[in-house]
Design a protein around this motif. Structure first.
Motif, PDB file in Angstrom:
ATOM      1  N   GLN A   1      20.164  10.989  31.449  1.00  0.00           N
ATOM      2  CA  GLN A   1      19.626  11.620  30.205  1.00  0.00           C
ATOM      3  C   GLN A   1      17.901  11.577  29.988  1.00  0.00           C
ATOM      4  OE1 GLN A   1      21.212   9.922  26.426  1.00  0.00           O
ATOM      5  NE2 GLN A   1      21.726   8.266  27.464  1.00  0.00           N
ATOM      6  N   PHE A   2      17.719  12.498  29.117  1.00  0.00           N
ATOM      7  CA  PHE A   2      16.127  12.735  29.040  1.00  0.00           C
ATOM      8  C   PHE A   2      15.795  11.713  28.260  1.00  0.00           C
ATOM      9  CE2 PHE A   2      12.863  14.281  26.068  1.00  0.00           C
ATOM     10  CZ  PHE A   2      11.902  14.441  27.236  1.00  0.00           C
ATOM     11  N   ARG A   3      14.450  11.000  28.387  1.00  0.00           N
ATOM     12  CA  ARG A   3      13.986   9.894  27.789  1.00  0.00           C
ATOM     13  C   ARG A   3      12.549  10.361  27.663  1.00  0.00           C
ATOM     14  NH1 ARG A   3      17.942   8.180  24.933  1.00  0.00           N
ATOM     15  NH2 ARG A   3      19.379   6.654  26.120  1.00  0.00           N
ATOM     16  N   PRO A   4      11.852  10.895  26.386  1.00  0.00           N
ATOM     17  CA  PRO A   4      10.557  11.087  26.195  1.00  0.00           C
ATOM     18  C   PRO A   4       9.522   9.792  26.435  1.00  0.00           C
ATOM     19  CG  PRO A   4      11.653  10.541  24.203  1.00  0.00           C
ATOM     20  CD  PRO A   4      12.681  10.828  24.947  1.00  0.00           C
ATOM     21  N   GLY A   5       9.956   8.576  26.361  1.00  0.00           N
ATOM     22  CA  GLY A   5       8.992   7.426  26.974  1.00  0.00           C
ATOM     23  C   GLY A   5       8.730   7.590  27.935  1.00  0.00           C
ATOM     24  N   ALA A   6       9.429   8.193  29.004  1.00  0.00           N
ATOM     25  CA  ALA A   6       9.139   8.192  30.563  1.00  0.00           C
ATOM     26  C   ALA A   6       8.196   9.224  30.713  1.00  0.00           C
ATOM     27  CB  ALA A   6      10.313   8.362  31.525  1.00  0.00           C
ATOM     28  N   LEU A   7       7.902  10.000  29.910  1.00  0.00           N
ATOM     29  CA  LEU A   7       6.876  11.272  30.042  1.00  0.00           C
ATOM     30  C   LEU A   7       5.614  10.850  30.391  1.00  0.00           C
ATOM     31  CD1 LEU A   7       7.896  13.762  27.257  1.00  0.00           C
ATOM     32  CD2 LEU A   7       8.026  14.077  29.619  1.00  0.00           C
TER      33      LEU A   7
ATOM     34  N   PRO B   1      11.539  12.278  33.827  1.00  0.00           N
ATOM     35  CA  PRO B   1      12.172  11.566  32.615  1.00  0.00           C
ATOM     36  C   PRO B   1      13.401  11.741  32.127  1.00  0.00           C
ATOM     37  CG  PRO B   1      11.150  13.650  32.098  1.00  0.00           C
ATOM     38  CD  PRO B   1      10.889  13.574  33.632  1.00  0.00           C
ATOM     39  N   TRP B   2      14.259  12.112  33.301  1.00  0.00           N
ATOM     40  CA  TRP B   2      15.683  11.896  33.230  1.00  0.00           C
ATOM     41  C   TRP B   2      15.996  11.067  33.757  1.00  0.00           C
ATOM     42  CZ3 TRP B   2      13.631  16.549  32.253  1.00  0.00           C
ATOM     43  CH2 TRP B   2      14.224  17.313  31.362  1.00  0.00           C
ATOM     44  N   LEU B   3      16.539   9.795  33.322  1.00  0.00           N
ATOM     45  CA  LEU B   3      16.836   8.375  33.802  1.00  0.00           C
ATOM     46  C   LEU B   3      18.214   8.103  33.961  1.00  0.00           C
ATOM     47  CD1 LEU B   3      14.433   6.037  31.657  1.00  0.00           C
ATOM     48  CD2 LEU B   3      13.904   7.710  33.891  1.00  0.00           C
TER      49      LEU B   3
END
Length: 205
Positions: free
Chosen positions: A73-79, A85-87
């Motif tokens: 799923q997408f995680r904005p903290g990985a941008l 950013p999909w972890l």
């Protein structure tokens, strides 16, 4: 030599605390002081604190097939980093007030992956990033069947968009080792599985 943990929470003096932001999450600012290891008192200083509830994460594992279920799923903290950013993560959810972490594990497994657990094995509890946030994670491994696992899940009203993947335990551990899985809960759980897999398979089958 002085042993660890000579100080307690009661040794900290919070002179002032105010909420500086409240939205989906909350940010507080604290002015505080505490004793130093050399016997002096730390001058008053301020820190921002990300106030976030506790969470439960669980690694779904099928001991017969030797497979795990991981959620993408997408995680904005990985941008902003040199990665997608999909972890790939564990089943996870926030603990509601008064809710036991095992109940959170079972609820989120159904919502996020269509899974149920016949057993839950506690791995550990850990503070996510205690220099700046209050969050504690309760971490488990859950016995499940991966025979019909996988697919698309998530609650649209919570803006969840989740793909559940069935992965061999060996491949999941390889993804930790080569950095494709780089979030703390998944790393801890999969390294725990790597160490405990023989005993777990013997005890769960």
């Amino acid at each position: 030599m002085t042993k660890p943990f000579q100080f307690k929470a009661s040794d900290v003096t919070i002179e002032k605390r105010e909420t500086v932001f409240r939205g989906f999450f909350q940010m507080d600012k604290l002015w505080l002081t505490h004793p130093r290891f050399d016997g002096r008192t730390m001058p008053e200083f301020s820190r921002e604190l990300f106030v976030r509830g506790d969470a439960t994460c669980v690694l779904p594992y099928d001991p017969e097939r030797d497979e795990v279920v991981l959620l993408e799923q997408f995680r904005p903290g990985a941008l902003g980093r040199d990665q997608s950013p999909w972890l790939l993560e564990l089943v996870a959810g926030m603990n509601e007030n008064g809710e036991h972490s095992e109940d959170v594990a079972r609820r989120e497994a159904e919502e996020e992956a269509g899974l149920s657990f016949s057993k839950l094995e506690k791995i550990c509890n850990y503070l996510v990033s205690p220099g700046g946030t209050t969050e504690m994670v309760y971490l488990y491994c859950g016995k499940t069947s991966t025979e019909s696992a996988g697919g698309l899940y998530g609650l649209e009203d919570e803006h969840e968009d989740i793909r559940a993947h069935v992965v061999s335990a060996d491949e999941a551990i390889t993804m930790v080792n080569d950095g494709r899985i780089n979030n703390a809960a998944a790393i801890i759980a999969l390294q725990w599985l790597q160490i405990n897999r023989p005993a777990l398979r013997a005890g769960w089958q």
